[in-house]
Design an enzyme around this catalytic site. Structure first.
Site, PDB file in Angstrom:
ATOM      1  CE  LYS A   1      31.847  21.128   4.835  1.00  0.00           C
ATOM      2  NZ  LYS A   1      32.660  20.530   3.767  1.00  0.00           N
TER       3      LYS A   1
ATOM      4  CG  ASN B   1      -4.713  -5.918  17.303  1.00  0.00           C
ATOM      5  OD1 ASN B   1      -4.040  -5.884  18.334  1.00  0.00           O
ATOM      6  ND2 ASN B   1      -4.425  -6.710  16.273  1.00  0.00           N
TER       7      ASN B   1
ATOM      8  N   GLY C   1       6.807  -3.660  13.118  1.00  0.00           N
ATOM      9  CA  GLY C   1       7.764  -2.698  12.574  1.00  0.00           C
ATOM     10  C   GLY C   1       7.103  -1.455  12.010  1.00  0.00           C
TER      11      GLY C   1
ATOM     12  NE  ARG D   1      41.258  47.430   0.062  1.00  0.00           N
ATOM     13  CZ  ARG D   1      40.809  47.781   1.252  1.00  0.00           C
ATOM     14  NH1 ARG D   1      39.977  46.988   1.903  1.00  0.00           N
ATOM     15  NH2 ARG D   1      41.183  48.892   1.801  1.00  0.00           N
TER      16      ARG D   1
ATOM     17  NE  ARG E   1      -2.090  -2.256   3.254  1.00  0.00           N
ATOM     18  CZ  ARG E   1      -2.531  -2.693   4.433  1.00  0.00           C
ATOM     19  NH1 ARG E   1      -3.682  -2.251   4.906  1.00  0.00           N
ATOM     20  NH2 ARG E   1      -1.835  -3.568   5.138  1.00  0.00           N
TER      21      ARG E   1
ATOM     22  CD  GLN F   1       6.503 -13.761   6.767  1.00  0.00           C
ATOM     23  OE1 GLN F   1       6.683 -12.549   6.805  1.00  0.00           O
ATOM     24  NE2 GLN F   1       5.319 -14.304   6.983  1.00  0.00           N
TER      25      GLN F   1
ATOM     26  CB  SER G   1      32.343  43.661   4.552  1.00  0.00           C
ATOM     27  OG  SER G   1      31.787  44.006   5.786  1.00  0.00           O
TER      28      SER G   1
END
Ligand code: UD1
Ligand code: MG
Length: 433
Positions: A335, A171, A104, A424, A15, A75, A389
């Site tokens: 990060k 149930n 599960g 720069r 399903r 199974q 900056s």
């Protein structure tokens, strides 16, 4: 008394319309199968076994990643829940004590609810089943009680009469009994029912025929939802989020608008931390006390120490540590980096693969250029430094303590301590005409 747990997870999950096993679909950013395993561990089960289908190498791998000592059984054909339990017969042949069956696809059952079932066993029930009252029981099996309030039988929705369908006591699938009871009775279960499956739920009738005692405990509906299709999955996610929101608030975190904050299974938040609306916590986030997380921030895989302010609109990615007093402002992405005490990166920056010394200021628009197109390189910045900056820091790089880097610089060479670095071109002013 010793307790073993058997988790049924071999169902086809048709399903779901998915290529992946049903129990690998995630709730709170972790595969569903994690939850019954965690539950079994927390009630101190001696043995934890999971029944999986054939060709489920993906599932086996995932199970092993949670808990090495879980035993995996196969199974080969999915003939129903009774058949799934019977697959474990030889496995438990010499096992004394009780066996608890978990599903599960039913991830949110609490320890407290299981303890109620265990209590029923201690007080003499031969078989105890966990039920829940549902406003809309749909496809759940219905629990039919006898005049004394004991459980007489479980009827699957597809086999239920109109009268039985009207019953709201359902149930959950979870049950406990002596290990041998399951295997001696389950051989007798037939598949003569609407779905042609061997139902574990038929065990109740068989046990009652021997005049044994079958009782029920009940748990709240928001714990008992099972996942059979994608809308169940969304429902269970919603229940998970609500349970987690309630838990973090109980432990002392303020959520200004709880329904807009999304957690993972392992999110940790400290007392007096305030979480503003619209925040997402991906996996592995630990936030200590007195932190403020401002709106529209996304955090994953990070440790945030006390008195930090994050956001609004900040993105904190895995392997990041923010030490006490750090400030991370709007449109800053970090990060795999360590920002030591009181570092400020308040506006528009990317910091990746870096370590930044205490008190250092990272100016607006600064980019840590950590990727050269092939590999990632790291950048170390000392304490009490000032990065102006719109600076590009080209990795690999070492920048010392008390350094000033002029705004707009592109820095390619190491900068030793107490130095002003400018990278720069000079400004030229020319008269017009
Ligand atoms: C089952 C119960 C139903 C209960 C509901 C609760 C039965 C017959 N019905 O229905 O009374 O209200 O759970 O959520 O038990 N599985 C196997 N092998 C199989 C078939 C299933 O391992 O051959 C596993 C599935 O992976 C799943 C669990 O058993 O984790 C339950 O199976 P599922 O098909 O989802 O049963 P439901 O229709 O939900
Ligand atoms: Mg189910």
């Amino acid at each position: 008394m010793s307790l073993s747990v058997l988790i049924l997870a071999a169902g086809k999950g048709s399903r779901m319309n998915s290529q992946h096993p049903k129990v690998l679909h995630e709730v709170g950013n972790v595969p569903m199968i994690y939850y019954p395993i965690k539950l079994a561990k927390s009630i101190k089960a001696q043995r934890i076994s999971v029944v999986v289908g054939k060709n489920s190498s993906q599932l086996k791998k995932s199970i092993k990643s949670f808990q090495a000592e879980v035993e995996i059984l196969e199974q080969s054909e999915q003939l129903g829940t009774a058949h799934a339990v019977l697959c474990a017969k030889n496995h438990f042949a010499h096992q004394s004590g009780d066996l608890l069956i978990l599903y599960g696809d039913c991830p949110l059952i609490s320890d407290e609810s299981i303890k109620k079932l265990i209590e029923l066993r201690k007080n003499g029930a031969d078989l105890a089943v966990l039920g829940f009252h549902s406003v809309n029981p749909r496809s759940y099996g219905r629990l039919i009680l006898d005049g004394t309030g004991d459980l007489e039988k479980i009827v699957e929705a597809t086999d239920a009469t109109t009268e039985e369908q009207a019953i709201k006591f359902c149930n959950s699938g979870i049950m406990i009994a002596d290990t041998n009871l399951f295997f001696s009775f389950l051989e007798k279960v037939s598949n003569k029912n609407a779905s042609g499956e061997f139902y574990l739920t038929d065990l109740v009738t068989l046990v009652r025929q021997e005049n044994m005692v079958v009782q029920t405990a009940s748990c709240p509906e928001n714990e008992a939802h099972g996942v059979n299709d994608r809308s169940d999955l969304a429902k269970v996610e919603e229940c998970f989020q609500n349970l987690k929101r309630a838990e973090v608030m109980r432990k002392g975190t303020t959520l200004i608008d709880p329904s807009t904050v999304y957690f993972s299974y392992d999110t940790e938040l400290g007392a007096d931390t305030v979480v503003e609306p619209n925040i997402i916590f991906g996996p592995a986030v630990r936030v200590r006390k007195n932190v403020r997380i401002r709106s529209f921030s996304y955090l994953e895989g990070c440790l945030v120490k006390p008195d930090v302010i994050i956001g609004p609109f900040a993105r904190i990615r895995p392997e990041t540590t923010l030490d006490e007093g750090v400030r991370v402002g709007n449109f800053v992405e970090i990060k795999k980096s360590k920002l030591n005490k009181n570092v400020k990166a308040n506006h528009l920056a990317y910091i990746g693969d870096a370590s930044i010394g205490a008190q250092t200021n990272v100016g607006a628009g600064t980019i840590f250029c950590n990727y050269d197109g092939t590999s990632k390189n790291s950048i170390e910045v000392g304490e009490n430094s000032f990065i102006g900056s719109n600076v590009s820091l080209i990795a690999p790089l070492k920048i010392g303590d008390k350094v000033i880097i002029g705004a707009g610089s592109t820095i390619t060479d190491n900068v030793s301590k107490e130095t002003l670095a400018l990278g720069r071109s000079r400004q030229i002013n020319k008269p017009k005409k």
